[in-house]
Design a protein around this motif. Sequence first.
Motif, short mmCIF file in Angstrom:
data_model
loop_
_atom_site.label_atom_id
_atom_site.label_comp_id
_atom_site.label_asym_id
_atom_site.label_seq_id
_atom_site.Cartn_x
_atom_site.Cartn_y
_atom_site.Cartn_z
N PHE A 149 0.82 -1.21 0.00
CA PHE A 149 0.00 0.00 0.00
C PHE A 149 0.86 1.27 0.00
O PHE A 149 0.46 2.30 -0.56
N GLU A 150 2.02 1.22 0.61
CA GLU A 150 2.94 2.36 0.53
C GLU A 150 3.37 2.59 -0.91
O GLU A 150 3.46 3.75 -1.38
N ALA A 151 3.61 1.49 -1.64
CA ALA A 151 4.00 1.61 -3.04
C ALA A 151 2.86 2.16 -3.89
O ALA A 151 3.08 2.98 -4.79
N ILE A 152 1.63 1.73 -3.59
CA ILE A 152 0.47 2.23 -4.33
C ILE A 152 0.28 3.72 -4.05
O ILE A 152 -0.06 4.50 -4.96
N ALA A 175 -10.95 -2.35 -2.62
CA ALA A 175 -11.21 -0.95 -2.27
C ALA A 175 -11.36 -0.79 -0.77
O ALA A 175 -10.90 0.19 -0.18
N GLY A 176 -12.00 -1.77 -0.13
CA GLY A 176 -12.21 -1.68 1.30
C GLY A 176 -10.93 -1.74 2.11
O GLY A 176 -10.71 -0.93 3.01
N VAL A 177 -10.05 -2.68 1.78
CA VAL A 177 -8.82 -2.79 2.55
C VAL A 177 -7.89 -1.61 2.24
O VAL A 177 -7.19 -1.11 3.13
N ALA A 178 -7.94 -1.11 1.01
CA ALA A 178 -7.13 0.06 0.67
C ALA A 178 -7.58 1.28 1.47
O ALA A 178 -6.76 2.05 1.99
N SER A 187 -9.45 5.37 -6.08
CA SER A 187 -8.30 5.57 -6.98
C SER A 187 -7.49 4.29 -7.19
O SER A 187 -6.52 4.31 -7.94
N VAL A 188 -7.89 3.20 -6.54
CA VAL A 188 -7.16 1.94 -6.71
C VAL A 188 -7.25 1.49 -8.17
O VAL A 188 -8.34 1.44 -8.75
N ASN A 189 -6.12 1.18 -8.78
CA ASN A 189 -6.08 0.79 -10.20
C ASN A 189 -6.40 -0.71 -10.31
O ASN A 189 -5.51 -1.54 -10.45
N TYR A 190 -7.69 -1.01 -10.26
CA TYR A 190 -8.15 -2.39 -10.29
C TYR A 190 -8.32 -2.86 -11.74
O TYR A 190 -8.96 -2.18 -12.54
#
Length: 333
Positions: A149-152, A175-178, A187-190
């Motif tokens: 998550f730090e990298a994301i 999305a929830g865990v992010a 903004s998660v690139n899923y």
Amino acid sequence: MTATFTARGLTAIVLPLAALTGLAGAAPADDWTPTRSIEFIAPANPGGGWDTLVRTVSRVIQEEGLAERSFGAINVPGGGGAVAWAQIARDTGNPHKLFATSPPIILVPLAGTSRYDHTDFTPVARLITDYSIILVKADSPYEDLNELFEAIAENPSLSIGGGSAPGSMDHISMAGVAAAAGLDAASVNYIPFSGGGEAMTNLMGGHVAAVITGAGEASGQLGEGSGLRPLGVSSPERLGGVLADIPTYQEQGIDYTFDIWRGVMGTPDMPEEAVAYYEALFAEMLETDGWEAARDQLGWINAYQNSEEFGDFLDEQKEQFSTILGDLGLLGG
């Protein structure tokens, strides 16, 4: 919408691990029995959660001698389940056709990518609860979830693959865990793939940085020499079997869990006597040694509901997921 609000909203979907409610009360159905083989449909490619459920259930029923007719596993991929649902919806009243189901039967229609939802079909039984698992390649630089998550956060273009459509189960779980980790969930690139198997292939090919999928379907691919590194599971406690050494999200300081219920539905207007037959069959199956062994190997937890209970549960899920998809801006028109 802040990440805190999103995490709180998404956590609301955590499902109670209903024990075997009503299991002991299941009565045999003598009014109807199948007259030919049952088509048991997994609405996705081989290797995903629906496929794993269909093939496991079919095998246990056969090995335990629970039914005179066979259950034939059939894969109908496409549209996150929508292609299969459209075919099944045209087969009104057919008592010899079943399909595996899970949160996408709610999520995909809400996202506007299927004209059919759970109300168009016949609930038969909820069977188990599974969990999400996040995986990277064994040579990935990310050793745990926080490093990923730090990298994301530093590079939002990093892609996370999943085996369900945008706005569907794997996407919502990620999305929830992010969000719980402090990121902007929207903004998660899923990157969606047509099943967990295809998602895993793309991970091994280096096309995505990580994959989120069902822990049960991933369990057979883990172990020494697998080329995979599991970073965490969405369960409240560690799972058993080959998953026993994988830390939960909460152990890594991310206060989030996500349950993936899985069950069986039938064609529209399936005869009541056929529903009663399958209810009793699945209740009996869950009590067998063969099922217990398969369940423990896959990290599943029994969560039986009969047809009526399952139908009520699906209605409740629709209300909860409607709020969540609205928070993420993914609710269809």
